[in-house]
Design an enzyme around this catalytic site. Structure first.
Site, mmCIF file in Angstrom:
data_model
loop_
_atom_site.group_PDB
_atom_site.id
_atom_site.type_symbol
_atom_site.label_atom_id
_atom_site.label_comp_id
_atom_site.label_asym_id
_atom_site.label_seq_id
_atom_site.Cartn_x
_atom_site.Cartn_y
_atom_site.Cartn_z
ATOM 1 N N ASN A 139 45.013 44.354 43.686
ATOM 2 C CA ASN A 139 45.170 43.209 42.515
ATOM 3 C C ASN A 139 44.986 41.726 43.006
ATOM 4 O O ASN A 139 45.984 41.051 43.666
ATOM 5 C CB ASN A 139 46.638 43.321 41.770
ATOM 6 C CG ASN A 139 46.769 42.389 40.525
ATOM 7 O OD1 ASN A 139 46.092 41.352 40.564
ATOM 8 N ND2 ASN A 139 47.825 42.512 39.721
ATOM 9 N N HIS A 184 41.822 44.832 33.963
ATOM 10 C CA HIS A 184 42.437 44.044 35.287
ATOM 11 C C HIS A 184 42.794 45.197 36.183
ATOM 12 O O HIS A 184 43.189 46.106 35.743
ATOM 13 C CB HIS A 184 43.578 43.320 34.681
ATOM 14 C CG HIS A 184 44.558 42.825 35.654
ATOM 15 N ND1 HIS A 184 43.896 42.050 36.585
ATOM 16 C CD2 HIS A 184 45.899 42.967 35.941
ATOM 17 C CE1 HIS A 184 44.749 41.634 37.422
ATOM 18 N NE2 HIS A 184 46.065 42.069 37.026
ATOM 19 N N CYS A 235 47.646 36.802 35.669
ATOM 20 C CA CYS A 235 46.481 37.612 35.769
ATOM 21 C C CYS A 235 45.476 37.716 34.560
ATOM 22 O O CYS A 235 44.581 38.368 34.497
ATOM 23 C CB CYS A 235 47.027 39.136 36.151
ATOM 24 S SG CYS A 235 47.737 39.518 37.542
#
Length: 335
Positions: A286, A256, A116
């Protein structure tokens, strides 16, 4: 000689058409909309569900839009970096497939894998290629088809993730704009808490790994959450302090999009009001390396030249960091 820095000159993005809602997920596993919204903050996520399409398809859509918006000549692109944890194949790279699809004849290309945090790492990597003076136009893409490794019988992970991609054009500037500073970190002790057990060289695919569901994301949520909150908050505060940034002169925080509670914690640490924090987790979930550039894609028209931006992310590895960007153009202008 004037100092060369790297500046973001455009953005393109793509999310698949299919919308997977919380109601639909609650028919797959024992959960409900209220639980997902309270714990994670995701209302819906996009899923690339057409047969035979992978991350390169979404990357191509995003990069094509980027090139149209910036008026880039394919022959002028020097380098393509694709940040992804869900490449089309082990090899060749997704970046090489993207070059072929976009007919980029003069670019070299590679994938970057930092889970990520991938796009964060790609930003600094691209900036340094530009700063070297040898490269003039670099495309970086964050693209992940997370649905390809999500177990839709695991209620702990399946509501979190979605599919998507977005891309930036990075070019040289001698003005006081661009990618100003970065702090990037890795701590390998994160392995036990967030990984995919099988499919690599330690544990190649077999009937056993398939039968035992070893090709899906494994996450020990509580531990990952704790590390994400402390590390993203700390590194964001550190880069702000290092560059004389505070709640008054930070224009945007781009965190994020993994969990709304993590996003809240970062904003609170920086004492930045919520209207200065880019949040689209409720729409996309996500998307791993896709989250940061997708935020910019969504909020681009609100950005003004000279805005101070702090990007921050945390991912498997553990990988994390923060990048300070001074935005280089007015988002409302036709590009």
């Amino acid at each position: 000689m004037e100092k060369i820095n790297a500046v973001i000159t455009g953005v393109g993005g793509y999310v698949p058409d299919y919308i997977l809602t919380n109601d639909e997920i609650s028919r797959m596993v024992d959960t409900n909309d209220e639980w997902i919204m309270t714990r994670i903050g995701v209302k819906e996520r996009r899923i690339l569900n057409e047969e035979g399409l992978g991350s390169s398809y979404m990357a191509r859509k995003a990069a094509k839009q980027l090139m149209q918006r910036t008026g880039a000549d394919p022959d002028d692109i020097d380098l393509v970096i694709v940040a992804t944890t869900t490449p089309d194949y082990h090899f060749p790279s997704t970046a090489s497939i993207l070059c072929d699809k976009l007919r980029l004849k003069n670019a070299f290309a590679f994938d970057l894998q930092a889970a990520c945090s991938g796009f964060l790492y790609a930003l600094e990597t691209a900036a340094n290629f530009i700063r070297s003076g040898r490269y003039k136009k670099v495309i970086i893409v964050g693209a992940d088809k997370m649905s390809s490794m999500v177990n839709y019988t695991d209620r702990a992970t399946c509501p979190i993730f979605g599919d998507g991609a977005a891309a930036f054009m990075i070019e040289p500037t001698t003005e006081d704009y661009g990618i100003m500073d970065s702090i990037l970190r890795t701590d390998g002790k994160g392995l036990p808490f967030l990984h995919m057990k099988a499919g690599g060289s330690v544990c190649p695919p077999s009937y056993f790994t398939i039968d035992n569901h070893m090709h899906y994301i494994y996450q020990e949520g509580r531990t990952v959450f704790k590390y994400a909150v402390s590390n993203m908050s700390d590194v964001s505060a550190e880069i702000a302090a290092r560059n004389g940034l505070n709640k008054d002169n930070i224009d945007w925080v781009i965190p994020h999009q993994a969990n709304l509670r993590i996003i809240d914690a970062v904003a609170n640490r920086l004492e930045v009001p919520h209207e200065k924090v880019m949040i689209n987790i409720q729409r996309y979930g996500n998307t791993s390396a896709g989250t940061l550039p997708l935020c910019i894609w969504d909020f681009e028209d609100k950005l003004k030249k000279g805005d101070n931006l702090i990007f921050t992310a945390f991912g498997a590895g553990f990988t994390w960091g923060a990048v300070y960007v001074k935005w280089g153009y007015d988002g409302k202008k036709e590009q």
